[in-house]
Motif scaffolding. Structure first.
Motif, short mmCIF file in Angstrom:
data_model
loop_
_atom_site.label_atom_id
_atom_site.label_comp_id
_atom_site.label_asym_id
_atom_site.label_seq_id
_atom_site.Cartn_x
_atom_site.Cartn_y
_atom_site.Cartn_z
N ALA A 101 13.83 52.14 -54.25
CA ALA A 101 12.42 52.53 -54.38
C ALA A 101 12.27 53.73 -55.30
O ALA A 101 11.39 53.74 -56.19
N THR A 105 10.15 53.11 -58.58
CA THR A 105 8.76 53.50 -58.37
C THR A 105 8.64 55.01 -58.47
O THR A 105 9.64 55.72 -58.60
N SER A 109 5.11 58.53 -54.50
CA SER A 109 4.61 57.46 -53.62
C SER A 109 5.70 56.98 -52.67
O SER A 109 5.44 56.71 -51.49
N ALA A 110 6.95 56.87 -53.15
CA ALA A 110 8.05 56.46 -52.27
C ALA A 110 8.24 57.47 -51.15
O ALA A 110 8.43 57.09 -49.99
N ILE A 113 5.39 57.18 -48.51
CA ILE A 113 5.59 56.05 -47.59
C ILE A 113 6.65 56.41 -46.55
O ILE A 113 6.52 56.10 -45.36
N LEU A 152 -0.05 51.72 -50.63
CA LEU A 152 0.42 50.46 -51.23
C LEU A 152 -0.70 49.74 -51.97
O LEU A 152 -0.46 49.05 -52.96
N SER A 160 1.89 47.71 -56.60
CA SER A 160 3.20 47.46 -57.21
C SER A 160 4.11 46.82 -56.17
O SER A 160 4.34 47.40 -55.11
N SER A 163 6.89 48.74 -54.52
CA SER A 163 6.64 49.69 -53.44
C SER A 163 7.09 49.15 -52.09
O SER A 163 7.32 49.93 -51.15
N ALA A 166 10.20 50.69 -50.63
CA ALA A 166 10.10 51.91 -49.83
C ALA A 166 9.75 51.59 -48.38
O ALA A 166 10.22 52.26 -47.46
N THR A 278 -3.34 57.51 -53.48
CA THR A 278 -2.02 57.99 -53.03
C THR A 278 -2.17 59.29 -52.23
O THR A 278 -1.55 59.46 -51.18
#
Length: 306
Positions: A101, A105, A109-110, A113, A152, A160, A163, A166, A278
């Motif tokens: 992830a 990515t 964002s990873a 999550i 997400l 994506s 994602s 993750a 996000t």
């Protein structure tokens, strides 16, 4: 104690909770920097399978040295118990998919999550171990998972598929944390670290075969991998010290500072610009997680009072 003229001044003493919280913040900073180095190495062209082999092997050797320094055995028969094999499977899943992830990515964002891990752990503890979770904490858990969906954004333009890596990593780490509760008490934290990192090596080897083979790393990649190992081991040590120094209910919420460090590194190092969804989703996840942890603390205090 310090004497100043006719007055006696008491030196300020840092509380265990404050020390534990500071160690937790340092640990989360370390993990975020570790992720940054791994992302840079993978972004420079090294296959993720090779990253896992080198990072896992380096971490394994570091924890072996720490275990021996404490007079602990490298091998313990308890490692082949079914509970440990389940833990290893979850550890591999979490580390493999989260590394993929952060490689494919945005780091911000990873990491956002990943912050839902404590929520999944609380839900799993209720479903698997029968721990009591009231409707308010269930509502917070559902809200936190809703925050993950906001990040997400399935079905929307910014979605994506990568994602999902993750999310699978998050489930792997949550399963690892739950399995750790059932791990044999005879195994030390250093021994658990040895076996956790060791599991990455064969996993990386299988992935590397699928990816088509290794490459010869350059000096910068080697230096960054070494830094990732050293900082990762330090972060693990700081995390262990934090959990053993302060009250768990006070120290644990500071896990969420990892997201702050990841956002800063994502912007400064990789030029990421997290959008409004996000940031909103991250705030929901963090808020739900802190509420859940505070609810757990109140429940523990009520039990102690009775």
């Amino acid at each position: 104690m310090r004497v100043r003229g006719p007055f006696v001044c008491q030196e300020p003493v840092m509380s265990d909770n404050l020390r534990g919280s500071l160690f937790m913040v340092l640990a989360m900073c370390g993990f975020a920097i570790e992720d940054m180095f791994l992302k840079r190495v993978a972004g420079a062209g090294m296959p993720v399978g090779q990253v896992l082999i080198l990072f896992g092997g380096g971490g394994m050797l570091a924890f072996m040295a720490l275990a021996r320094a404490q007079g602990q055995a490298i091998w313990h028969p308890a490692v082949v118990q079914p509970r440990m094999l389940v833990k290893a499977a979850f550890e591999v899943t979490g580390r493999l998919f989260y590394t993929l992830a952060i490689a494919y990515t945005a780091l911000s964002s990873a990491s956002a999550i990943l912050q839902a891990t404590p929520l999944v752990v609380v839900a799993g503890a209720a479903l698997i171990f029968g721990e009591s979770v009231g409707w308010r904490r269930w509502a917070a858990i559902l809200a936190g998972l809703g925050g993950v969906l906001v990040i997400l954004r399935p079905g929307l333009e910014g979605f994506s598929a990568a994602s999902i890596l993750a999310v699978i990593g998050l489930l792997g780490f949550a399963g690892r944390d739950l399995a750790t509760r059932a791990a044999p008490k005879v195994l030390s934290n250093f021994q658990l670290g040895i076996y956790g990192f060791a599991a990455m090596v064969p996993t990386g080897a299988v992935l590397l075969i699928w990816q088509g083979g290794a490459q010869v790393p350059d000096g910068a990649q080697v230096a960054q991998l070494v830094a990732a190992v050293l900082i990762g081991v330090y972060a693990y040590w700081a995390l262990t010290l934090a959990m053993r120094t302060g009250e768990v209910s006070v120290v644990t919420p500071f896990r969420y500072t990892r997201l702050v460090f990841a956002l800063i590194l994502g912007v400064l190092v990789f030029g990421e610009r997290p959008d409004a969804l996000t940031l909103i989703g991250s705030a929901i996840v963090v808020g739900a997680g802190i509420y859940t942890l505070l609810g757990t603390r109140r429940q523990v205090l009520r039990r102690a009072a009775n």
